[in-house]
Design a protein around this motif. Structure first.
Motif, PDB file in Angstrom:
ATOM      1  N   ARG A 141     -40.934 -95.958 -27.045  1.00  0.00           N
ATOM      2  CA  ARG A 141     -41.334 -95.679 -25.659  1.00  0.00           C
ATOM      3  C   ARG A 141     -42.001 -94.302 -25.615  1.00  0.00           C
ATOM      4  O   ARG A 141     -41.526 -93.356 -26.235  1.00  0.00           O
ATOM      5  CB  ARG A 141     -40.124 -95.716 -24.725  1.00  0.00           C
ATOM      6  CG  ARG A 141     -40.494 -95.677 -23.243  1.00  0.00           C
ATOM      7  CD  ARG A 141     -39.247 -95.701 -22.376  1.00  0.00           C
ATOM      8  NE  ARG A 141     -38.565 -96.974 -22.430  1.00  0.00           N
ATOM      9  CZ  ARG A 141     -38.886 -98.026 -21.687  1.00  0.00           C
ATOM     10  NH1 ARG A 141     -39.889 -97.941 -20.825  1.00  0.00           N
ATOM     11  NH2 ARG A 141     -38.199 -99.147 -21.769  1.00  0.00           N
ATOM     12  N   ASN A 143     -43.582 -91.087 -23.280  1.00  0.00           N
ATOM     13  CA  ASN A 143     -43.584 -90.395 -21.993  1.00  0.00           C
ATOM     14  C   ASN A 143     -44.997 -89.840 -21.753  1.00  0.00           C
ATOM     15  O   ASN A 143     -45.409 -88.884 -22.414  1.00  0.00           O
ATOM     16  CB  ASN A 143     -42.568 -89.254 -21.997  1.00  0.00           C
ATOM     17  CG  ASN A 143     -42.456 -88.573 -20.642  1.00  0.00           C
ATOM     18  OD1 ASN A 143     -43.310 -88.744 -19.771  1.00  0.00           O
ATOM     19  ND2 ASN A 143     -41.390 -87.805 -20.454  1.00  0.00           N
ATOM     20  N   THR A 171     -36.952-104.822 -15.345  1.00  0.00           N
ATOM     21  CA  THR A 171     -36.057-103.667 -15.456  1.00  0.00           C
ATOM     22  C   THR A 171     -36.458-102.776 -16.621  1.00  0.00           C
ATOM     23  O   THR A 171     -36.456-101.545 -16.524  1.00  0.00           O
ATOM     24  CB  THR A 171     -34.604-104.144 -15.639  1.00  0.00           C
ATOM     25  OG1 THR A 171     -34.244-105.008 -14.561  1.00  0.00           O
ATOM     26  CG2 THR A 171     -33.652-102.961 -15.677  1.00  0.00           C
ATOM     27  N   PHE A 172     -36.826-103.397 -17.727  1.00  0.00           N
ATOM     28  CA  PHE A 172     -37.227-102.663 -18.916  1.00  0.00           C
ATOM     29  C   PHE A 172     -38.490-101.838 -18.650  1.00  0.00           C
ATOM     30  O   PHE A 172     -38.603-100.685 -19.077  1.00  0.00           O
ATOM     31  CB  PHE A 172     -37.465-103.654 -20.058  1.00  0.00           C
ATOM     32  CG  PHE A 172     -37.620-103.024 -21.409  1.00  0.00           C
ATOM     33  CD1 PHE A 172     -36.524-102.519 -22.091  1.00  0.00           C
ATOM     34  CD2 PHE A 172     -38.868-102.941 -22.010  1.00  0.00           C
ATOM     35  CE1 PHE A 172     -36.657-101.945 -23.345  1.00  0.00           C
ATOM     36  CE2 PHE A 172     -39.015-102.373 -23.264  1.00  0.00           C
ATOM     37  CZ  PHE A 172     -37.906-101.866 -23.931  1.00  0.00           C
ATOM     38  N   GLU A 174     -39.564-100.830 -15.691  1.00  0.00           N
ATOM     39  CA  GLU A 174     -39.358 -99.817 -14.643  1.00  0.00           C
ATOM     40  C   GLU A 174     -39.043 -98.453 -15.244  1.00  0.00           C
ATOM     41  O   GLU A 174     -39.296 -97.416 -14.630  1.00  0.00           O
ATOM     42  CB  GLU A 174     -38.218-100.255 -13.713  1.00  0.00           C
ATOM     43  CG  GLU A 174     -38.624-101.358 -12.739  1.00  0.00           C
ATOM     44  CD  GLU A 174     -37.452-101.824 -11.897  1.00  0.00           C
ATOM     45  OE1 GLU A 174     -36.320-101.316 -12.118  1.00  0.00           O
ATOM     46  OE2 GLU A 174     -37.647-102.709 -11.045  1.00  0.00           O
ATOM     47  N   ARG A 175     -38.521 -98.430 -16.449  1.00  0.00           N
ATOM     48  CA  ARG A 175     -38.200 -97.179 -17.126  1.00  0.00           C
ATOM     49  C   ARG A 175     -39.449 -96.529 -17.731  1.00  0.00           C
ATOM     50  O   ARG A 175     -39.390 -95.407 -18.231  1.00  0.00           O
ATOM     51  CB  ARG A 175     -37.170 -97.441 -18.237  1.00  0.00           C
ATOM     52  CG  ARG A 175     -35.885 -98.087 -17.738  1.00  0.00           C
ATOM     53  CD  ARG A 175     -35.015 -98.506 -18.924  1.00  0.00           C
ATOM     54  NE  ARG A 175     -33.823 -99.226 -18.492  1.00  0.00           N
ATOM     55  CZ  ARG A 175     -32.974 -99.819 -19.328  1.00  0.00           C
ATOM     56  NH1 ARG A 175     -33.195 -99.769 -20.639  1.00  0.00           N
ATOM     57  NH2 ARG A 175     -31.927-100.470 -18.859  1.00  0.00           N
ATOM     58  N   GLY A 176     -40.541 -97.236 -17.697  1.00  0.00           N
ATOM     59  CA  GLY A 176     -41.801 -96.757 -18.273  1.00  0.00           C
ATOM     60  C   GLY A 176     -42.547 -97.905 -18.905  1.00  0.00           C
ATOM     61  O   GLY A 176     -41.930 -98.763 -19.549  1.00  0.00           O
ATOM     62  N   LYS A 177     -43.864 -97.929 -18.748  1.00  0.00           N
ATOM     63  CA  LYS A 177     -44.633 -99.061 -19.261  1.00  0.00           C
ATOM     64  C   LYS A 177     -45.607 -98.665 -20.368  1.00  0.00           C
ATOM     65  O   LYS A 177     -46.523 -99.420 -20.704  1.00  0.00           O
ATOM     66  CB  LYS A 177     -45.395 -99.743 -18.128  1.00  0.00           C
ATOM     67  CG  LYS A 177     -46.364 -98.834 -17.360  1.00  0.00           C
ATOM     68  CD  LYS A 177     -47.031 -99.625 -16.245  1.00  0.00           C
ATOM     69  CE  LYS A 177     -47.993 -98.760 -15.435  1.00  0.00           C
ATOM     70  NZ  LYS A 177     -48.625 -99.532 -14.342  1.00  0.00           N
TER      71      LYS A 177
END
Length: 381
Positions: A141, A143, A171-172, A174-177
């Protein structure tokens, strides 16, 4: 990317064959190709190419006014849109910001990455074609704010998505795409699809993008070929010359058919007109030679209009080129630019055109007579 390799290799071969170059004279063609590939790969790995583009995007990147409206239209219509690239986040951010704002914007505006709203999912550093065939690649992931990788998901990342329940993908994401690496299993899990035919993948690399995604995963594929627009324009301009070529070829075919019928009569005895038929064959051979010479000159003129040496990209002589073979067999669609997909609605269905074998094409013409009789042919003067 392939054009870069081809141009460099052709230039090196020309230097070896025509110039007095001691270093190249000691190398085989295979060794030259190997060195060239190593250098190109190194340029991509160490960033010297993309660093230059990032500094001056206006010099290398051509904006398309239809890009943003097309992507926005897809999102509004409920189509899931993803970006899958081998470039890492730093370069992807620069290129996409330039395409979104159509200007080399300041640092503060770049950090906002407003273009991300056009996509449901972004995967950088994907290492295609390995992304499409290796199920064990790890997913990370990213940032976007500090350009750091802060979570690693192994090949079990797919199960982590499913473990979040029915809305696990949402949901997965929503934490970052924004992600780096991974493989096709992560992508399809986040898109909530298990069927390859539900994905239309658009790419400009015939091997890494089109061939692998289609043959290995069964994805629908669109091949982007910028040269196609100029190829079609020249084809349209050369239609009168092409008509001449087809008429000359048709004339040779008709002459050959007529000559064959006369030869059959001669072989069966010739009848009372044997000398006359032999004279006809001799005259037809002379006429065929003249037509062949005219056809050669016309064909050379036609092919040179596209390229002085190579002619059309999709043809090698009168046959399909290797490029045409792979495009036809592995690209579901092909076009000059991706934004052409925005010219039709998302409900538009693209259907294959009917293919015909040579005997079907022969019978499809109005001037072909079909007969099942074994009677001898009659020759009309």
């Amino acid at each position: 990317f392939q054009f870069v390799d081809a141009h460099l290799f052709a230039s090196l071969i020309k230097m070896k064959d025509e110039d007095d170059n001691e270093f190249l004279d000691m190398k085989t063609y295979e060794e030259i190709y190997g060195h060239m590939r190593e250098c190109v790969d190194l340029c991509h790995r160490d960033g010297v190419i993309k660093d230059e583009v990032a500094l001056h995007p206006e010099k290398y990147i051509i904006p398309d006014d239809n890009l943003i409206p097309m992507l926005e239209g897809f999102r509004e219509s409920g189509v899931k849109v993803f970006l899958l690239t081998n470039s890492y986040w730093e370069y992807t951010s620069v290129a996409m910001n330039y395409l979104y704002h159509q200007a080399n914007v300041d640092t503060e505006l770049k950090k906002k990455n407003e273009w991300l709203k056009l996509f449901d999912l972004v995967i950088v550093g994907s290492c295609k074609p390995a992304f499409l065939i290796d199920p064990y690649l790890n997913l990370f992931r990213v940032n976007p704010e500090n350009e750091r990788i802060f979570v690693k998901y192994g090949n079990n990342g797919v199960y982590e998505i499913k473990a979040l329940g029915d809305n696990g993908a949402e949901t997965f994401l929503e934490r970052g795409k924004v992600f780096q690496g991974g493989n096709w299993q992560h992508l399809m899990a986040m898109l909530k699809t298990e069927a390859g035919e539900e994905i239309l993948y658009v790419g400009d690399h015939l091997y890494s993008d089109v061939l692998r995604s289609k043959r290995t995963l069964g994805w629908r594929s669109t091949f982007i070929m910028p040269e196609l627009e100029d190829e079609m324009r020249k084809y349209h301009e050369q239609l009168p010359v092409l008509d001449q070529i087809m008429e000359l070829r048709k004339l040779r075919d008709e002459l050959s058919t007529y000559g064959n019928s006369i030869s059959c009569i001669i072989n069966k005895g010739g009848g009372d007109d044997e000398e006359d038929n032999a004279e006809k064959l001799k005259n037809m051979e002379e006429d065929d030679l003249k037509i062949k010479q005219a056809l050669t000159q016309t064909a050379e003129k036609y092919h040179a209009a596209f390229h002085p040496k190579w002619g059309q990209m999709f043809l090698a002589g009168y046959q399909d080129s290797r490029l045409a073979y792979f495009v036809e067999n592995y690209a579901c669609l092909y076009t000059a630019k991706a934004t052409n997909l925005g010219l039709s609605s998302i409900n538009h269905t693209y259907r294959t055109s009917g293919e015909m074998l040579p005997h079907d094409k022969l019978l499809a013409t109005n001037d072909t007579l079909f007969s099942t009789d074994d009677d001898s042919l009659d020759i009309d003067e």
